[in-house]
Design a protein around this motif. Structure first.
Motif, short mmCIF file in Angstrom:
data_model
loop_
_atom_site.label_atom_id
_atom_site.label_comp_id
_atom_site.label_asym_id
_atom_site.label_seq_id
_atom_site.Cartn_x
_atom_site.Cartn_y
_atom_site.Cartn_z
N ASP A 140 -18.45 -12.47 -48.98
CA ASP A 140 -17.35 -11.51 -48.87
C ASP A 140 -17.16 -11.10 -47.41
O ASP A 140 -17.83 -11.62 -46.50
N PHE A 141 -16.22 -10.20 -47.17
CA PHE A 141 -15.85 -9.82 -45.80
C PHE A 141 -17.04 -9.29 -45.01
O PHE A 141 -17.24 -9.66 -43.84
N ILE A 142 -17.86 -8.41 -45.61
CA ILE A 142 -19.00 -7.85 -44.90
C ILE A 142 -19.99 -8.94 -44.52
O ILE A 142 -20.46 -9.02 -43.38
N GLN A 143 -20.30 -9.81 -45.46
CA GLN A 143 -21.26 -10.88 -45.20
C GLN A 143 -20.73 -11.92 -44.23
O GLN A 143 -21.50 -12.62 -43.56
N GLY A 144 -19.40 -12.02 -44.11
CA GLY A 144 -18.80 -13.07 -43.31
C GLY A 144 -18.52 -12.71 -41.87
O GLY A 144 -17.96 -13.53 -41.13
N ILE A 145 -18.93 -11.52 -41.41
CA ILE A 145 -18.71 -11.12 -40.01
C ILE A 145 -19.81 -11.71 -39.13
O ILE A 145 -21.00 -11.57 -39.43
N LYS A 146 -19.43 -12.38 -38.05
CA LYS A 146 -20.37 -12.93 -37.08
C LYS A 146 -19.96 -12.43 -35.69
O LYS A 146 -18.81 -12.58 -35.29
N THR A 147 -20.90 -11.86 -34.95
CA THR A 147 -20.59 -11.32 -33.64
C THR A 147 -20.64 -12.40 -32.57
O THR A 147 -21.60 -13.16 -32.49
N ILE A 148 -19.59 -12.45 -31.75
CA ILE A 148 -19.52 -13.38 -30.63
C ILE A 148 -20.10 -12.76 -29.36
O ILE A 148 -20.83 -13.41 -28.61
N GLY A 149 -19.77 -11.51 -29.10
CA GLY A 149 -20.28 -10.86 -27.90
C GLY A 149 -19.76 -9.45 -27.78
O GLY A 149 -19.04 -8.94 -28.64
N GLY A 150 -20.14 -8.80 -26.68
CA GLY A 150 -19.70 -7.43 -26.46
C GLY A 150 -20.36 -6.81 -25.25
O GLY A 150 -21.05 -7.48 -24.47
N GLN A 151 -20.15 -5.53 -25.12
CA GLN A 151 -20.73 -4.76 -24.02
C GLN A 151 -20.85 -3.32 -24.45
O GLN A 151 -19.99 -2.81 -25.17
N GLY A 152 -21.95 -2.66 -24.07
CA GLY A 152 -22.12 -1.26 -24.41
C GLY A 152 -22.93 -1.07 -25.68
O GLY A 152 -23.62 -1.98 -26.15
N ASP A 153 -22.79 0.12 -26.25
CA ASP A 153 -23.65 0.51 -27.37
C ASP A 153 -22.95 1.63 -28.13
O ASP A 153 -22.56 2.64 -27.53
N PRO A 154 -22.80 1.51 -29.45
CA PRO A 154 -22.12 2.58 -30.20
C PRO A 154 -22.86 3.90 -30.18
O PRO A 154 -22.25 4.95 -30.34
N THR A 155 -24.18 3.87 -29.96
CA THR A 155 -24.92 5.14 -29.91
C THR A 155 -24.58 5.92 -28.66
O THR A 155 -24.81 7.13 -28.59
N LEU A 156 -23.99 5.24 -27.67
CA LEU A 156 -23.55 5.91 -26.44
C LEU A 156 -22.05 6.20 -26.49
O LEU A 156 -21.50 6.74 -25.53
#
Length: 487
Positions: A140-156
């Motif tokens: 399903d949609f949740i299981q099918g997400i794959k991260t390519i990249g990023g920057q930073g941190d959601p906790t910040l």
């Protein structure tokens, strides 16, 4: 009525019409404080939390900004629902639901790395359909997400992530809440029928959907398997870019954005709610549907936009503008006046500039450029990009068109032409360096990497050297030292 006098009463055109491709109606406008009722006269008058809400509904507020914010920064929505969201069971981590989601982008995270070289991925796979009655679990949609990249941190509360997704089954009695940031979703293959707490959104390839952090939703697949792209921003919201000297009109028009209308279910069967916090997934169970909001009002609202409606602007007589002139949405960083990421779209447009090198010029850019193709044929770099694929250009690294394209563009007779006809491409123009996930560069995602020919520039010529005699003549005429003979 006096003789010869005619009157007419206007009806507000605040809802769109349904169609065979999209059975839902929408409220129109960007950043509005909407109000919607699935049952008339449910919304309280003159207050948000009356002692008793009509029909015994519960008042619940979702805040998407600090409570102490400037008025124009406030993002919130009041919901009047059959049961409050707090009525659920124990919340527990689910480390096995999806191990390919990343949100912490730091050299200390061994799952991500800086990559200087250009990267390009062939189309990521479309999953096989699940046959009716099959025992296969599917994705399903949740299981099918794959991260390519990023920057930073959601906790910040600062940063950005880029994902791809693919799915072959609808989310059943399950919902997803991304507590890390705001999702910008681009279906590339197949429609997404998205049920949110505030109503339904149908999104086809060519439309973009934004779902604010904290809004619970689920994704159904009316056409079977789907594939697409996601950009996620932490601690900020997508906004329309400033128009400056452009004036009142152009780019993405506010009236073309569409938000859902209230819709609710009465469902007392078991449901699973999944929350994403700092890339980890947490589940809880409850014995009723989370989609039970009978009425709501506010401005923390999901919305969609059909990108073919974008009003293009370009240099009319010479030179070319930076690609940010094709900006649909922007997300601010914590640095005043600087965006975190701009979402750009490339659609059909006329090119009329005279005496101008018309392809993208060779450049080095402090921003990271991540591009994808929804449909059509892409041109604009030395790599190949097909629908469902992705490309990456690192911060400050040089890139541009092939030498053959340069030769053609510098010698052809210029005329007014249409480009991007039957094509829709996009760019995430990210103002910071991006770390790529090892899933994308070394894991399963690396199966779709195609490397550029390291010898593709070997035939590039320094044409300046063919003109040394002319150069020396000009230098001599100017009283300057001439160049030595070049071997």
């Amino acid at each position: 009525m006096a003789e010869g006098k005619m009157t007419a009463t206007a009806k507000a055109a605040f809802l769109t019409n349904t169609s065979e491709a999209d059975p839902h109606s929408y409220q129109i406008g960007f950043g509005n404080r909407f109000a919607s009722e699935a049952v008339p006269n449910v919304l309280p008058k003159g207050q948000n939390v009356p002692q008793r809400v009509k029909y015994g509904l519960y008042s619940e507020q979702l805040n998407g900004a600090p409570v102490l914010s400037s008025r124009d920064a406030i993002r919130h929505v009041w919901m009047y629902r059959i049961r409050p969201s707090v009525a659920h069971g124990r919340v527990s981590p689910d480390p096995n639901l999806n191990v390919n989601i990343e949100s912490c982008f730091s050299p200390s995270n061994h799952n991500v790395e800086f990559v200087a070289s250009q990267q390009a991925w062939d189309p990521f796979p479309i999953l096989e359909p699940i046959e009716h009655g099959s025992s296969s679990a599917g994705t399903d949609f949740i299981q099918g997400i794959k991260t390519i990249g990023g920057q930073g941190d959601p906790t910040l509360r600062e940063g950005v992530a880029v994902h791809v997704f693919s799915a072959n089954i609808s989310m059943g009695h399950s919902a997803f809440s991304n507590n890390d940031g705001e999702f910008l979703i681009l279906p590339q293959h197949g429609r997404l029928n998205i049920q949110t707490e505030l109503g339904w959104i149908m999104a086809r390839p060519g439309e973009v959907v934004v779902i604010p952090a904290g809004i619970r939703f689920r994704v159904l697949l009316p056409d079977g398997p789907v594939r697409g792209y996601i950009q996620e921003v932490f601690g900020t919201h997508y906004e329309l870019p400033e128009l400056g000297v452009v004036g009142s009109n152009g780019l993405a028009l506010p009236r073309d954005f569409e938000s859902p209308v209230a819709s609710f279910d009465i469902d007392d069967t078991p449901w699973t709610i999944t929350y994403k916090l700092a890339s980890t997934l947490h589940n809880c169970k409850q014995n009723h549907s989370p989609f039970d909001v009978v009425a709501w009002h506010g401005n923390l609202v999901p919305y969609k936009y059909a990108m073919e409606k974008f009003v293009n602007m370009a240099n009319a007589n010479k030179d070319q503008a930076d690609p940010t002139i094709y900006c649909v949405l922007t997300a601010k960083s914590k640095v005043p006046g600087v965006s975190l990421s701009d979402f750009l779209v490339f659609t059909k447009k006329w090119i009329t500039a005279e005496d101008t090198f018309r392809p993208p010029y060779y450049h080095r850019n402090m921003s990271t450029e991540i591009m994808g193709l929804i449909y059509g044929k892409y041109g604009g770099s030395s790599h190949v990009l097909d629908g469902g694929g992705l490309s990456y250009e690192a911060s400050y690294m040089p890139h541009g068109e092939t030498y053959d394209t340069w030769k053609d563009a510098t010698t052809r007779e210029l005329e007014n032409v249409i480009i991007c006809e039957d094509t829709m491409a996009f760019m995430f123009h990210i103002s910071v360096p991006v770390l790529l996930t090892k899933w994308a560069t070394q894991g399963d995602g690396s199966k779709y990497l195609h490397t550029s020919d390291p010898h593709q520039w070997d035939n590039l010529k320094a044409h300046f050297l063919d003109h040394l005699e002319e150069v020396n003549t000009d230098l001599k005429a100017a009283g300057l030292p001439m160049l030595a003979q070049h071997n």
